[in-house]
Design a protein around this motif. Structure first.
Motif, mmCIF file in Angstrom:
data_model
loop_
_atom_site.group_PDB
_atom_site.id
_atom_site.type_symbol
_atom_site.label_atom_id
_atom_site.label_comp_id
_atom_site.label_asym_id
_atom_site.label_seq_id
_atom_site.Cartn_x
_atom_site.Cartn_y
_atom_site.Cartn_z
ATOM 1 N N UNK A 1 0.816 -1.206 0.000
ATOM 2 C CA UNK A 1 0.000 0.000 0.000
ATOM 3 C C UNK A 1 0.850 1.258 0.000
ATOM 4 N N UNK A 2 1.831 1.307 0.891
ATOM 5 C CA UNK A 2 2.689 2.487 0.989
ATOM 6 C C UNK A 2 3.530 2.652 -0.272
ATOM 7 N N UNK A 3 3.993 1.516 -0.818
ATOM 8 C CA UNK A 3 4.798 1.600 -2.038
ATOM 9 C C UNK A 3 3.977 2.139 -3.202
ATOM 10 N N UNK A 4 2.714 1.684 -3.275
ATOM 11 C CA UNK A 4 1.838 2.151 -4.349
ATOM 12 C C UNK A 4 1.622 3.654 -4.249
ATOM 13 N N UNK A 5 1.396 4.115 -3.030
ATOM 14 C CA UNK A 5 1.174 5.549 -2.816
ATOM 15 C C UNK A 5 2.427 6.334 -3.182
#
Lengths: 390, 390
Positions: A6-10
């Motif tokens: 999730x954080x990487x996608x953001x």
């Protein structure tokens, strides 16, 4: 330990956001990028650092003349990733390198070895040689991808499916052939489509997002841009304007039909009707007011007008851009095209007819530009070594 | 106390999901809807109860012959919300009522009071009267919306911008005029576009999602469906096939141009060339093998072929559907159209030419169908009293 998905996608999303905000406002300070992107200054700084390390951005010297604490303004890197565009046309090959800002850093053109290429290998070798030359000229830049604009119908895998004006080329995987010659990932696309994108990104269209781009040379093609993106139609190969019928009983075309636009308004047809051998000679003759040249141009313009009327009726586009050969001959072709549109406008507004400022350079620029676009659209993929194009 | 927006949004989404799963599988048990939708049985039951209460679903009697606990199967309501479609064409008015399943519950047609309407008011009054008749015939159903298919170019607000075959109608707000006459929200759309949607939803196209639908009557129009949705082009008014030029030196058209398709393949042109007064007479003459009728049909078919070749080249669609008048005359028109496509296919696959099974009934069905679609797409909006259409 990697961050959760999730954080990487953001982060990946925000990398692109920051890069595009810089591109739109450069040169620009980090604080302003934070304002423009809606991200915090800390987040922007961290993302900018990653983009600087990846050579997608560069810092300029701060302007010491401005009072207060100087901030080094940011802009797209002029010395990092670059894009190679090549064009394989009937009568010429072309190659150019764009930096990330879209500026042309090198551009070369070579005529084909005869009225067309003596063989596919001759054409591929010639364009590969040109590509090596422009890459050598811009030695400080690193080409991260390449796109080839080809005068024919290219399928989604890059194979040339039909090329009526390049006999013997159909079935060739142009992308793979050039990848093997250059040691660089090369994808292939249709010349007319890439010309339309070149016009959209680098032409002087002043924000027009819906247009038909006529990109005639030997053949006559068109690229259709709707809502700022390329329109592929049902099967991805829309825009074959050259085979719209303008004279049902007219000359036999290579497609098997009669009276296709290409047989009246393509380069060979125009030169033949005017009784000259080169476009230079045609221009000179028309400039001198020679009746045969003017008549050939009037007939071609009327035929273009008839085809454009059909396209405008079917696609409802508010603008028509004349590119390539037809841009060069725009002085003589625009009036009869406008006359056809006006006569058939049913009292409604007439589409604008615009002469391209890029001319025959639109396709090679669109080809390289689609590599640049892919980096700007998803710099995270590029930084992870997965930059794509087209 | 209302649920928070997040939960309401999810519920609204799931209401539509359940309704469409029932529509695709009806008659179907609640348990099977849960499997098909991926929702829990409890959630499905609650949503189904709301859809039953809103008369969007109905329960059938359980089949007592099946062992085990009987479950009442669900289907779309045949007695709840219904959709009114009307058509205002040059030579006729038409009205139909569809129930939520898309079944035609009533359909009426009336000829215009002359070769066209004596006035816009006469046409609007006639179609409103037909609408009242079909609504009365289906008294148990409640029309929740209506769409009018009009033979002209309708802008996004429902105003008829151009109607070359309905002189004096341009500028009329057909939706508002009919809303006032019927006391029911009526929106207006282009007849050719709604015909293409009727074909997509109710025709026998067997899943074809990309096609050009030729919907000729007095005029000749086309609706373009790409990826299962209507293609509007740059300005929302794509598909004006009737004004594609098929004979540059041909007859003068109402649009101001010469040799438009409509002047060769429209109903008036066809009947004139065949020397008959009605389509019935044309069919009879062609059936008897009368040379003048056959020649008129061959000329029209060839012209349609030329226009269709242009459209296929520009739009890259794999199928062409002949509707309306041209479906009725399909026996004679298909061969010359296929011949043109085959002659000009450049060795590639030829688009299929399909004769509509709905014929001139496609537009009124597409009109009513777009009301049904709006309910199925967002039943929550309908239940909240905000059902939309088109």
């Amino acid at each position: 330990m990697s961050a959760p998905a999730g954080a990487r996608t953001v982060r990946r999303h925000n990398l692109g956001l920051v890069l595009r905000r810089v591109a739109a406002a450069e040169p620009v300070a980090r604080a302003r990028v934070a304002e423009l992107s809606g991200l915090t200054r800390g987040t922007v700084s961290s993302l900018v650092d990653e983009l600087l390390a990846g050579h997608l951005l560069e810092e300029l010297e701060a302007d010491r003349g401005v009072p207060g604490r100087p901030a080094n303004p940011l802009r797209l890197s002029r010395s990092g990733p670059a894009a190679l565009g090549v064009e394989l046309n009937v009568d010429r090959a072309r190659a150019c390198v764009l930096d990330l800002s879209g500026a042309v850093r090198a551009l070369r053109t070579a005529p084909s070895d005869g009225s067309a290429w003596s063989s596919p290998a001759a054409g591929l070798d010639a364009v590969a040689e040109l590509a090596r030359q422009v890459l050598a000229e811009t030695g400080g830049l690193r080409a991260v991808g390449a796109v080839a604009a080809v005068a024919g119908v290219v399928d989604r895998s890059g194979v040339l499916q039909q090329a009526p004006n390049l006999p013997g080329w159909a079935g060739l995987d142009v992308g793979a052939e050039l990848t093997a010659r250059l040691g660089l990932d090369v994808r292939a696309g249709n010349e007319a489509d890439l010309g339309a994108l070149g016009e959209l990104w680098f032409g002087g269209l002043d924000g027009v997002q819906d247009f038909l781009h006529v990109s005639g040379e030997i053949g006559v093609g068109a690229g259709i841009v709707l809502g700022g993106t390329l329109f592929g139609g049902g099967g991805g190969r829309a825009g074959e304007l050259g085979h719209v019928v303008v004279d049902p009983g007219g000359a036999l075309c290579r497609c098997g039909g009669r009276g296709c636009l290409e047989q009246v308004a393509g380069q060979r047809a125009l030169l033949g009707a005017a009784g000259v051998r080169t476009v230079d000679a045609l221009e000179a003759a028309a400039d001198r007011g020679e009746p045969r040249a003017l008549e050939a141009l009037a007939v071609a313009g009327r035929a273009l007008g008839i085809a454009v009327v059909g396209a405008v009726n079917l696609l409802d586009v508010p603008a028509v851009v004349l590119g390539g050969l037809h841009a060069r001959l725009g002085r003589w072709l625009v009036p009869p095209i406008v006359a056809q549109l006006a006569a058939r406008s049913r009292g409604g507004a007439c589409p604008a007819v615009i002469v391209s400022t890029l001319g025959s350079g639109a396709a090679v620029r669109g080809a390289a530009g689609s590599v640049v676009r892919a980096v700007l659209d998803d710099p995270g993929a590029h930084l992870a070594g997965r930059a794509g194009a087209v």
